[in-house]
Design an enzyme around this catalytic site. Structure first.
Site, PDB file in Angstrom:
ATOM      1  CD  GLU A  86      -3.073   0.847   0.239  1.00 52.18           C
ATOM      2  OE1 GLU A  86      -3.171  -0.270  -0.311  1.00 52.18           O
ATOM      3  OE2 GLU A  86      -3.824   1.800  -0.013  1.00 52.18           O
ATOM      4  CG  ASP A  87       1.448   2.825   3.249  1.00 50.01           C
ATOM      5  OD1 ASP A  87       0.483   3.181   2.556  1.00 50.01           O
ATOM      6  OD2 ASP A  87       1.366   2.568   4.461  1.00 50.01           O
TER       7      ASP A  87
END
Ligand code: MN
Length: 455
Positions: A86-87
């Site tokens: 996600e990051d």
């Protein structure tokens, strides 16, 4: 679980070495976890948490919680990488190339839950619960990672702005605590609730904390008197290898009970509660009989959760007696293994899978065994999770849009139904569909968890 604040003051490297030291030295496990940590450190490099710490401290803390639950090395590695998709720039393809299953699937599962959009209105709680259960349905370990992720976020919530704190606390109480409870992970459930209460009801929390502090000494003395009395007595009737302890009540549960019963703090807090841990099931019943010989049993308060375990696998004997100084005392009696299941729930399965105990004939582990079978064989139709699916999702099928929104459809629905459920216009213009990225026939029956893209 330890709140590990002492550990969190150590430099990152030392924290990691202490995690690594707790992992089996079998030639592969430590290497896997080390690689995951090195990749996570590299991928999150330069990212900083709101607390000012480097970001990787968070996945490392999550992995440490997973290790404390004695989860398997693949789950711990996935904990280290849980925010990387996600990051960071990490792609699914790279993850699949670099790590053996189940690491990539676990990380993808956690990422998927993170993408589900929660509606904060209370009416939608049940709906949200079902969504998460669905998202985790492919591997229960996804949910265990997610719970540890949430627990660490709640422990470090103080660094976020107020509106975020409230939203996250609310979600923890409404969704994650009930799920932890469903999995029997009671320690995590209680801590999530207590931390949430601190942010959602700060005045009541403070008042309760002060009241508890004020009565602590008096109470501790009384509990010790009860413990000594009971332990000495049980020794005289032959039970000398048992553990007797007082039980602490959690803030949130005291708060809830005060609201639910209308009783005051004193009336609830003064209830005395003891726990006895022994070796065998036979001893549990023997000790129960012995206690009823010492103290009068309160009628109607005996419960045999050994004979009839709770749905989440919980087992114990419960009784209430008129104890020391005439105070009504609740007593729980259980074996060590039942105790671990009572506190760690489904996660206790990983503690016991190495054969330290003979799960063979114990009905108490049936629930866990079914779940573990399901984990090893997702196709097994007799599993507990299928029962859960039947109960929770009777007659409906839940599918994802590519953005992670959940669409509920009647069982047997097709991609065309999905298109119309999004919007009439989408339905009318639908010429094809991809399910889980593959082009499918428009009459294909959708399954739970399918990601559907309308063309
Ligand atoms: Mn996270």
């Amino acid at each position: 679980m330890s709140s590990s604040s002492a550990i969190e003051r150590l430099p990152l490297e030392e924290r990691f070495e202490s995690l690594l030291g707790a992992i089996p030295d079998d030639g592969t496990s430590r290497e896997l976890v080390r690689r995951a940590f090195e990749d996570a450190s590299r991928l999150h490099a330069g990212q900083v948490r709101k607390s000012g710490e480097s970001y990787v401290a968070h996945p490392l803390a999550v992995a440490t919680l997973l290790q404390e639950l004695q989860m398997d090395p693949a789950t711990i590695a996935a904990g280290l990488l849980h925010d990387a998709l996600e990051d960071t720039l990490l792609s699914t393809e790279e993850l699949r190339r670099d790590y053996p299953e189940p690491v990539p699937s676990l990380v993808e599962g956690v990422t998927k839950i993170g993408r589900i959009h929660f509606d904060t209105s209370r009416d939608h709680q049940i709906e949200n619960l079902r969504k998460i259960i669905l998202a985790m349905a492919r591997d229960i370990r996804v949910l265990i990672i997610k719970l540890c992720d949430r627990l660490h976020n709640m422990r470090t919530l103080g660094h976020l702005p107020e509106d975020r704190r409230e939203a996250i606390s609310r979600e923890s109480v409404d969704i994650y605590a009930p799920l932890a409870n469903r999995l029997g992970m009671v320690l995590i459930k209680s801590e999530l609730e207590d931390l949430a209460m601190m942010w959602l009801h700060p005045v009541e929390y403070r008042r309760l904390a002060d009241a508890i502090e004020l009565k602590r000494r008096e109470r501790d003395e009384f509990v010790q008197e009860s413990i000594d009395t009971l332990r000495d007595y049980l020794k005289t009737v032959g039970y000398d290898r048992i553990e007797v302890s007082g039980r602490s009540k959690h803030f949130w549960s005291i708060h809830e009970k005060m609201i639910r019963t209308g009783l005051g703090f004193d009336e609830i807090f003064d209830l005395s509660a003891l726990r006895i841990i022994c070796d065998t099931k036979t001893e549990c019943y023997g000790i129960l009989g012995a206690i009823h010989g010492l103290w009068h049993a309160k009628p109607g308060r005996f419960k045999d959760y050994i004979g009839t375990p709770k749905a989440n696998g919980y087992q114990s004997l419960h009784t209430a007696v008129v104890g020391c100084r005439g105070v009504v005392t609740e007593i729980q009696i259980r074996t060590r293994e039942m105790h671990d299941v009572a506190e760690y729930g489904i996660a206790a399965h990983w503690m016991y899978k190495d054969g330290r105990t003979s799960a063979g004939s114990d009905k108490q582990l049936e629930w866990l065994r079914q779940l573990s079978e399901w984990i090893q064989d997702p196709g097994d139709s007799s599993s507990m999770l299928d029962t859960l699916k039947r109960d929770v999702f009777a007659d409906v099928v839940l599918c994802f849009t590519p953005q992670g929104d959940v669409i509920e459809l009647p069982a047997g629905a097709t991609p065309i139904d999905f298109a119309f459920a999004i919007h009439t216009k989408v339905g009318e213009r639908c010429v094809g569909a991809r399910v889980n990225r593959r082009i499918v026939n428009l009459r294909t029956k959708l399954q739970h968890g399918d990601t559907v893209e309308i063309i």
